[in-house]
Design a protein around this motif. Structure first.
Motif, PDB file in Angstrom:
ATOM      1  N   TYR A  77      -3.732  -3.557  15.395  1.00  0.00           N
ATOM      2  CA  TYR A  77      -2.525  -2.724  15.419  1.00  0.00           C
ATOM      3  C   TYR A  77      -1.622  -3.003  14.220  1.00  0.00           C
ATOM      4  CZ  TYR A  77      -3.468  -0.772  20.025  1.00  0.00           C
ATOM      5  OH  TYR A  77      -4.015  -0.068  21.080  1.00  0.00           O
ATOM      6  N   ASN A  78      -1.595  -4.243  13.763  1.00  0.00           N
ATOM      7  CA  ASN A  78      -0.818  -4.554  12.570  1.00  0.00           C
ATOM      8  C   ASN A  78      -1.391  -3.843  11.349  1.00  0.00           C
ATOM      9  OD1 ASN A  78       1.266  -6.196  11.150  1.00  0.00           O
ATOM     10  ND2 ASN A  78      -0.528  -7.085  10.166  1.00  0.00           N
ATOM     11  N   LYS A  79      -2.724  -3.800  11.262  1.00  0.00           N
ATOM     12  CA  LYS A  79      -3.383  -3.111  10.149  1.00  0.00           C
ATOM     13  C   LYS A  79      -3.141  -1.610  10.219  1.00  0.00           C
ATOM     14  CE  LYS A  79      -6.169  -2.715   6.580  1.00  0.00           C
ATOM     15  NZ  LYS A  79      -5.775  -3.170   5.230  1.00  0.00           N
ATOM     16  N   VAL A  80      -3.217  -1.037  11.412  1.00  0.00           N
ATOM     17  CA  VAL A  80      -2.948   0.394  11.578  1.00  0.00           C
ATOM     18  C   VAL A  80      -1.525   0.718  11.135  1.00  0.00           C
ATOM     19  CG1 VAL A  80      -2.637   2.247  13.269  1.00  0.00           C
ATOM     20  CG2 VAL A  80      -4.655   0.780  13.391  1.00  0.00           C
ATOM     21  N   PHE A  81      -0.579  -0.134  11.520  1.00  0.00           N
ATOM     22  CA  PHE A  81       0.816   0.079  11.110  1.00  0.00           C
ATOM     23  C   PHE A  81       0.932   0.065   9.594  1.00  0.00           C
ATOM     24  CE2 PHE A  81       4.968  -1.682   9.909  1.00  0.00           C
ATOM     25  CZ  PHE A  81       5.821  -0.761  10.505  1.00  0.00           C
ATOM     26  N   ARG A  82       0.276  -0.888   8.948  1.00  0.00           N
ATOM     27  CA  ARG A  82       0.337  -0.993   7.492  1.00  0.00           C
ATOM     28  C   ARG A  82      -0.311   0.217   6.831  1.00  0.00           C
ATOM     29  NH1 ARG A  82      -2.197  -6.588   5.902  1.00  0.00           N
ATOM     30  NH2 ARG A  82      -1.817  -5.717   3.825  1.00  0.00           N
ATOM     31  N   ILE A  83      -1.433   0.675   7.383  1.00  0.00           N
ATOM     32  CA  ILE A  83      -2.123   1.835   6.818  1.00  0.00           C
ATOM     33  C   ILE A  83      -1.266   3.092   6.962  1.00  0.00           C
ATOM     34  CG2 ILE A  83      -4.075   3.407   7.129  1.00  0.00           C
ATOM     35  CD1 ILE A  83      -5.782   0.974   7.859  1.00  0.00           C
ATOM     36  N   GLU A  84      -0.752   3.316   8.170  1.00  0.00           N
ATOM     37  CA  GLU A  84       0.007   4.544   8.427  1.00  0.00           C
ATOM     38  C   GLU A  84       1.299   4.591   7.618  1.00  0.00           C
ATOM     39  OE1 GLU A  84      -0.689   7.197  10.176  1.00  0.00           O
ATOM     40  OE2 GLU A  84      -2.572   6.557  11.102  1.00  0.00           O
ATOM     41  N   THR A  85       1.951   3.456   7.418  1.00  0.00           N
ATOM     42  CA  THR A  85       3.200   3.444   6.649  1.00  0.00           C
ATOM     43  C   THR A  85       2.944   3.498   5.149  1.00  0.00           C
ATOM     44  OG1 THR A  85       3.236   1.012   6.825  1.00  0.00           O
ATOM     45  CG2 THR A  85       4.587   2.270   8.381  1.00  0.00           C
ATOM     46  N   SER A  86       1.683   3.358   4.745  1.00  0.00           N
ATOM     47  CA  SER A  86       1.329   3.447   3.324  1.00  0.00           C
ATOM     48  C   SER A  86       0.700   4.785   2.968  1.00  0.00           C
ATOM     49  CB  SER A  86       0.341   2.330   2.945  1.00  0.00           C
ATOM     50  OG  SER A  86       0.878   1.061   3.201  1.00  0.00           O
ATOM     51  N   CYS A  87       0.385   5.586   3.984  1.00  0.00           N
ATOM     52  CA  CYS A  87      -0.293   6.865   3.751  1.00  0.00           C
ATOM     53  C   CYS A  87       0.602   7.785   2.923  1.00  0.00           C
ATOM     54  CB  CYS A  87      -0.632   7.509   5.095  1.00  0.00           C
ATOM     55  SG  CYS A  87      -1.580   9.023   4.946  1.00  0.00           S
TER      56      CYS A  87
END
Length: 281
Positions: A77-87
């Motif tokens: 979930y931490n990785k998903v958060f980082r990916i989505e906020t960097s999209c």
């Protein structure tokens, strides 16, 4: 203590469902769940340091099966958060290229650090003969040339290999997530065996009605014993009915604020079925 630790996995699943129904986008969802898992892991750590384990069997079970599940989801979930906020954007070629690049990086990490390791083969083959070495505190063999990350671990709450399992589990979740992101607009990747037989199947009610049905099936656990996420179910309906559902979290959030019945479509289904049953009497 053993039964309470096993209940943790059930509690996490229930919390995931709760947050999924309350949030309107992936960023908020992943942030809330990651925060919850971080606090949960800290609570578990305090309990373990205070009470210890009843025996070796309980210790091995914790570091092989319990902690990696919690930590793996936290990493995910931490990785998903980082990916989505960097999209960079919400759609289009840049969006698709961004997630393709993330998928390639994940595949590369798997090839370089996971799939060829002796431990990965041990874990995947479900062997247990070296569990005392891998999943008990104070058993780390530094002669194995371990990753330098081992020196940053809290060795009072990690055997090093519990972290490696957590990364394996997190990568599996990330792989599914990224596949959905990169293939959501590629129906040829999900083509049914005989497309001609379903070409006349299409959704004729509103998009909100389909979203309502999707959530009902998800929260009830009616599909795959409740082991797949809301996005995968919505993707299946997208493909079957050729109806993109868009931001289903936002749509569901609006449904919760409806005046009167919040389950208009499900109420209509129930009424229609009961009326049909009455005709047969």
């Amino acid at each position: 203590m053993k039964s309470s630790l096993n209940n943790i996995l059930i509690e996490i699943k229930e919390y995931e469902k709760k947050v999924s129904s309350e949030t309107t986008n992936v960023i908020d969802e992943s942030y809330r769940i990651a925060t919850y898992l971080r606090e949960l892991l800290n609570t578990i750590k305090k309990k373990i340091l205070k009470d210890g384990f009843q025996d070796d069997k309980e210790e091995i079970n914790f570091f092989r099966n319990i902690k990696p599940q919690v930590l793996g989801k936290l990493i995910y979930y931490n990785k998903v958060f980082r990916i989505e906020t960097s999209c960079p954007v919400n759609n289009g070629k840049m969006y698709h290229s961004f997630f393709l690049n993330e998928l390639e990086e994940l595949k590369q990490e798997y090839k370089e650090h996971i799939c060829n390791s002796d431990f990965y083969r041990y874990y995947r083959s479900r062997r247990t003969d070296r569990d005392c070495e891998y999943f008990m505190l104070g058993k780390i063999n530094y002669h194995n040339g371990l990753n330098s990350f081992v020196f940053e671990l809290d060795l009072s709450f990690s055997t090093y290999y519990d972290y490696k399992i957590a990364r394996i589990l997190a990568n599996e979740l990330l792989y599914t997530y990224l596949l959905e992101k990169t293939n959501s607009d590629k129906k040829t990747d999900f083509i049914l065996q005989n497309p001609e037989s379903v070409k006349d199947i299409f959704w004729t009610d509103s998009k909100n009605a389909l979203i309502e049905l999707t959530y009902a099936l998800y929260v009830s656990g009616a599909i795959s014993h409740g082991k797949i996420g809301i996005r995968k179910i919505s993707l299946a309906f997208h493909i079957l009915f050729r109806t993109p559902l868009g931001d289903i979290h936002h749509a569901f959030h609006r449904m919760k604020e409806r005046t009167g019945s919040r389950t208009v479509f499900l109420d209509k289904l129930k009424l229609a079925l009961e009326e049909y049953m009455d005709k047969d009497l």
